[in-house]
Design an enzyme around this catalytic site. Structure first.
Site, short mmCIF file in Angstrom:
data_model
loop_
_atom_site.label_atom_id
_atom_site.label_comp_id
_atom_site.label_asym_id
_atom_site.label_seq_id
_atom_site.Cartn_x
_atom_site.Cartn_y
_atom_site.Cartn_z
N LEU A 1 0.80 -1.24 0.00
CA LEU A 1 0.00 0.00 0.00
C LEU A 1 0.83 1.28 0.00
O LEU A 1 0.29 2.37 -0.09
CB LEU A 1 -0.95 -0.01 1.21
CG LEU A 1 -2.04 -1.08 1.15
CD1 LEU A 1 -2.92 -1.00 2.38
CD2 LEU A 1 -2.88 -0.95 -0.12
N ILE B 1 6.57 3.13 -3.69
CA ILE B 1 7.99 2.74 -3.66
C ILE B 1 8.82 3.99 -3.96
O ILE B 1 8.58 4.67 -4.95
CB ILE B 1 8.27 1.66 -4.73
CG1 ILE B 1 7.42 0.42 -4.48
CG2 ILE B 1 9.75 1.32 -4.76
CD1 ILE B 1 7.74 -0.38 -3.24
N HIS C 1 -2.80 -4.35 -10.21
CA HIS C 1 -3.76 -3.31 -9.87
C HIS C 1 -5.17 -3.84 -10.18
O HIS C 1 -5.39 -4.42 -11.25
CB HIS C 1 -3.48 -2.03 -10.67
CG HIS C 1 -4.40 -0.90 -10.33
ND1 HIS C 1 -4.28 -0.16 -9.17
CD2 HIS C 1 -5.49 -0.43 -10.98
CE1 HIS C 1 -5.26 0.74 -9.15
NE2 HIS C 1 -5.99 0.60 -10.21
N ASP D 1 0.86 3.71 -10.56
CA ASP D 1 0.05 2.98 -11.56
C ASP D 1 0.30 3.46 -12.99
O ASP D 1 -0.61 3.44 -13.82
CB ASP D 1 -1.44 3.12 -11.21
CG ASP D 1 -1.74 2.54 -9.84
OD1 ASP D 1 -2.67 3.05 -9.18
OD2 ASP D 1 -1.05 1.59 -9.43
C1 GRF Z 1 -5.47 -6.72 -4.50
O1 GRF Z 1 -6.79 -6.40 -4.89
C2 GRF Z 1 -4.50 -6.02 -5.39
O2 GRF Z 1 -4.96 -5.80 -6.69
C3 GRF Z 1 -4.32 -4.70 -4.74
O3 GRF Z 1 -4.42 -4.93 -3.36
C4 GRF Z 1 -5.14 -6.13 -3.15
C5 GRF Z 1 -4.24 -7.00 -2.35
O4 GRF Z 1 -4.86 -8.17 -2.02
N1 GRF Z 1 -3.04 -4.13 -5.11
P1 GRF Z 1 -3.96 -9.35 -1.39
O5 GRF Z 1 -3.21 -8.76 -0.20
O6 GRF Z 1 -3.02 -9.84 -2.46
O7 GRF Z 1 -5.00 -10.37 -0.99
#
Ligand code: GRF
Length: 203
Positions: free
Chosen positions: A87, A90, A106, A147
């Site tokens: 989250l 970077i 994404h 992104d």
């Molecule tokens: C996923 O929906 C991914 O696309 C987004 O964050 C979510 C992470 O889910 N970047 P997880 O931790 O892999 O279950």
């Protein structure tokens, strides 16, 4: 053998799908990096005896700074870095250390519904409100803008009759768990190329 490091922050379902769906003859997940000591993804890594690093740019106890982490990953050496639900943004200096070696999953069809603040349910709520009839998942290279990097692969889902954003999230997550392992497998087979400023995946 493709050595992989995965950055995670939460549930870890994308990490798990790569671990389970890509042959262990082809890849080794050598490190999991997180900003969150309490997340399920770290628990999964520990259960699988994958070394875990905690990263922060705030000089926190028990956390490693990004450039020191870069040095550790280069010692392995890591060939590909996955952002699998990470989250935080970077830092530019870390991106510079691993040019064209960092990819992100994404939960929407970039370039739509991407950018700062567009993560998790924020994405699916925005898609639902837009009345769009398709959504999907994107795997793309990571550069210094949220992104924004070159798109490697996308998979669409029909959301024409969904009742809410949660239904979109569930539907998109299913294709995330297909498309990220697919792309990792193609990296392992050295089938990713750049042609005419686009990413091409060889058969
Ligand atoms: C996923 O929906 C991914 O696309 C987004 O964050 C979510 C992470 O889910 N970047 P997880 O931790 O892999 O279950």
């Amino acid at each position: 053998m493709l050595n992989i490091a995965a950055f995670v922050s939460g549930r870890g379902s994308n990490l798990k799908s790569v671990y389970e769906r890509v042959s262990k003859d082809k890849i080794k997940i050598c490190a999991v990096i997180s900003d969150n000591k309490e997340c399920l993804a770290v628990e999964f890594a520990s259960q699988k005896n994958i070394p875990v690093f905690f990263v922060s740019n705030k000089n926190k106890d028990g956390f490693i700074e990004y450039l020191e982490l870069a040095g550790e990953l280069k010692k392995i050496p890591v060939d590909l870095i996955l952002l699998a639900g990470f989250l935080k943004k970077i830092p530019d200096e870390f991106v510079d250390e691993f040019e064209n070696k960092i990819i992100n999953i994404h939960p929407a069809l970039l370039p739509s519904f991407g950018g700062k603040g567009m993560y998790g349910m924020n994405v699916h709520e925005a898609v639902f409100k837009s009345s769009a009839k398709i959504s999907g998942a994107t795997v793309h290279f990571v550069d210094k803008i949220y992104d924004n990097g070159k798109i490697i692969a996308q998979r669409a889902v029909d959301i024409g009759n969904v009742k809410n954003a949660i239904e979109i999230a569930e539907s998109v997550l299913k294709v995330e768990h297909e498309i990220l392992p697919f792309v990792v497998d193609k990296f392992a087979d050295n089938k990713i190329r750049f042609e005419n400023n686009r990413v091409v995946i060889l058969e």
